[in-house]
Design a protein around this motif. Structure first.
Motif, mmCIF file in Angstrom:
data_model
loop_
_atom_site.group_PDB
_atom_site.id
_atom_site.type_symbol
_atom_site.label_atom_id
_atom_site.label_comp_id
_atom_site.label_asym_id
_atom_site.label_seq_id
_atom_site.Cartn_x
_atom_site.Cartn_y
_atom_site.Cartn_z
ATOM 1 N N GLY A 28 13.551 -4.509 -25.304
ATOM 2 C CA GLY A 28 12.529 -5.225 -26.041
ATOM 3 C C GLY A 28 11.314 -5.538 -25.192
ATOM 4 O O GLY A 28 11.286 -5.287 -23.984
ATOM 5 N N PRO A 29 10.277 -6.100 -25.796
ATOM 6 C CA PRO A 29 9.050 -6.405 -25.067
ATOM 7 C C PRO A 29 9.271 -7.471 -24.009
ATOM 8 O O PRO A 29 10.121 -8.355 -24.168
ATOM 9 C CB PRO A 29 8.102 -6.900 -26.169
ATOM 10 N N PRO A 30 8.525 -7.423 -22.906
ATOM 11 C CA PRO A 30 8.742 -8.361 -21.803
ATOM 12 C C PRO A 30 8.524 -9.821 -22.185
ATOM 13 O O PRO A 30 9.205 -10.707 -21.667
ATOM 14 C CB PRO A 30 7.740 -7.902 -20.737
ATOM 15 N N GLY A 31 7.571 -10.095 -23.073
ATOM 16 C CA GLY A 31 7.323 -11.482 -23.449
ATOM 17 C C GLY A 31 8.523 -12.125 -24.117
ATOM 18 O O GLY A 31 8.887 -13.270 -23.815
ATOM 19 N N HIS B 245 15.016 -10.730 -10.657
ATOM 20 C CA HIS B 245 15.143 -10.509 -12.095
ATOM 21 C C HIS B 245 13.766 -10.337 -12.751
ATOM 22 O O HIS B 245 13.606 -9.523 -13.661
ATOM 23 C CB HIS B 245 15.903 -11.667 -12.756
ATOM 24 N N MET B 246 12.792 -11.090 -12.288
ATOM 25 C CA MET B 246 11.446 -10.945 -12.839
ATOM 26 C C MET B 246 10.906 -9.545 -12.588
ATOM 27 O O MET B 246 10.303 -8.930 -13.482
ATOM 28 C CB MET B 246 10.516 -11.995 -12.214
ATOM 29 N N LEU B 247 11.102 -9.024 -11.389
ATOM 30 C CA LEU B 247 10.621 -7.676 -11.088
ATOM 31 C C LEU B 247 11.322 -6.646 -11.972
ATOM 32 O O LEU B 247 10.701 -5.658 -12.401
ATOM 33 C CB LEU B 247 10.844 -7.351 -9.611
ATOM 34 N N GLU B 248 12.604 -6.868 -12.257
ATOM 35 C CA GLU B 248 13.320 -5.962 -13.154
ATOM 36 C C GLU B 248 12.702 -5.988 -14.548
ATOM 37 O O GLU B 248 12.513 -4.948 -15.182
ATOM 38 C CB GLU B 248 14.796 -6.362 -13.222
ATOM 39 N N HIS B 249 12.401 -7.186 -15.046
ATOM 40 C CA HIS B 249 11.788 -7.297 -16.374
ATOM 41 C C HIS B 249 10.417 -6.626 -16.417
ATOM 42 O O HIS B 249 10.017 -6.083 -17.457
ATOM 43 C CB HIS B 249 11.641 -8.774 -16.766
ATOM 44 N N LEU B 250 9.714 -6.664 -15.297
ATOM 45 C CA LEU B 250 8.379 -6.071 -15.234
ATOM 46 C C LEU B 250 8.419 -4.588 -14.889
ATOM 47 O O LEU B 250 7.380 -3.930 -14.877
ATOM 48 C CB LEU B 250 7.534 -6.804 -14.189
ATOM 49 N N ASP C 223 8.414 -2.196 -6.091
ATOM 50 C CA ASP C 223 7.796 -2.496 -4.802
ATOM 51 C C ASP C 223 6.444 -3.172 -5.040
ATOM 52 O O ASP C 223 5.389 -2.542 -4.911
ATOM 53 C CB ASP C 223 7.624 -1.209 -3.994
ATOM 54 N N PRO C 224 6.455 -4.458 -5.359
ATOM 55 C CA PRO C 224 5.202 -5.130 -5.724
ATOM 56 C C PRO C 224 4.274 -5.300 -4.529
ATOM 57 O O PRO C 224 4.712 -5.490 -3.395
ATOM 58 C CB PRO C 224 5.686 -6.488 -6.241
ATOM 59 N N GLY C 225 2.980 -5.217 -4.806
ATOM 60 C CA GLY C 225 2.004 -5.511 -3.779
ATOM 61 C C GLY C 225 1.940 -7.012 -3.524
ATOM 62 O O GLY C 225 2.546 -7.809 -4.244
#
Length: 242
Positions: free
Chosen positions: A84-87, A138-143, A147-149
């Motif tokens: 589903g959508p991230p929001g 978990h937030m990175l998984e949802h997004l 490898d975030p900057g």
């Protein structure tokens, strides 16, 4: 043949440990851990002070166990299927987070402030940090980011800190309806990403992708609300008389 004197039932080792942990959790929820003594725990459990030490070396070890269990339970609230959508997914996570806050009340405050407590140990601090790392992962998984900057990483970590502070503030009188606050926190995350996008292409791309994934979802509602705050376009000036 009974003597008329009620005998206290003898508990097994694990049963007694569980009782002491439950009693300590209740007391730590009601008062700052530094103000709770071994005598308080013994009295509430209906046993002697030496017997408490028989099961736990001291208050620090008992407090660590209380924090460990609370941390494990809170960490479990972050798990969410990547559907589903991230929001919408993020809103479900926030609702479970506030379920925990609502259920534990002062215990939640004791958990997050444990590292600064006079009772808190290095182990306690490590457990609390692990909860934050789990929320971050978990937030990175949802997004769908691996490898975030630096700016995106900062936005995510800042939002996690905002959720903690908001929950602690909300517990003091609960001045804002919980459902409104949950939605606001989801919108706060998007706001952090959009502001960061002014300085970072990765955040800009993420903001566009999120909006594209839910054109009529949680974040679309935020866009509409923000647009409603803008002044209406003024009428075009009249042409000068010739």
């Amino acid at each position: 043949m009974t003597t008329g004197v009620a005998r206290r039932r003898r508990m097994g080792v694990e049963e007694r440990r569980e009782q002491l942990i439950a009693v300590a959790q209740e007391l730590f929820s009601q008062r700052p851990p530094g103000e709770v003594s071994i005598d308080d725990i013994a009295t509430a459990a209906g046993i002697s002070r030496p017997l408490v030490y028989h099961y736990f070396p001291g208050k620090h070890s008992l407090y660590d166990e209380v924090v460990r269990r609370a941390a494990g339970e809170l960490t479990g609230r972050f798990a969410e299927p990547n559907d589903g959508p991230p929001g919408a997914r993020l809103l479900r996570v926030i609702r479970r987070f506030f379920d925990f806050v609502d259920e534990h009340g002062p215990g939640f405050e004791a958990l997050l402030r444990g590292s600064s407590s006079t009772v808190g140990s290095e182990r306690t601090t490590a457990m609390i940090d692990e909860v934050r790392r789990s929320a971050y992962d978990h937030m990175l998984e949802h997004l769908d980011v691996t490898d975030p900057g630096p700016r995106l990483a900062l936005a995510v970590r800042s939002w996690i800190g905002l959720c903690e502070t908001t929950a602690l503030t909300w517990l003091d009188g609960r001045p804002i309806p919980r459902t409104e606050l949950e939605l606001q926190l989801v919108h706060d995350f998007m706001a952090l990403v959009v502001v960061s996008a002014a300085h970072d292409d990765e955040c800009g791309e993420l903001a566009r992708r999120i909006v594209e994934q839910e054109p009529d979802g949680t974040f679309a509602a935020l866009v509409q609300r923000l647009l409603s705050l803008l002044p209406a376009p003024s009428e075009a000036p009249a042409a000068p008389l010739g």
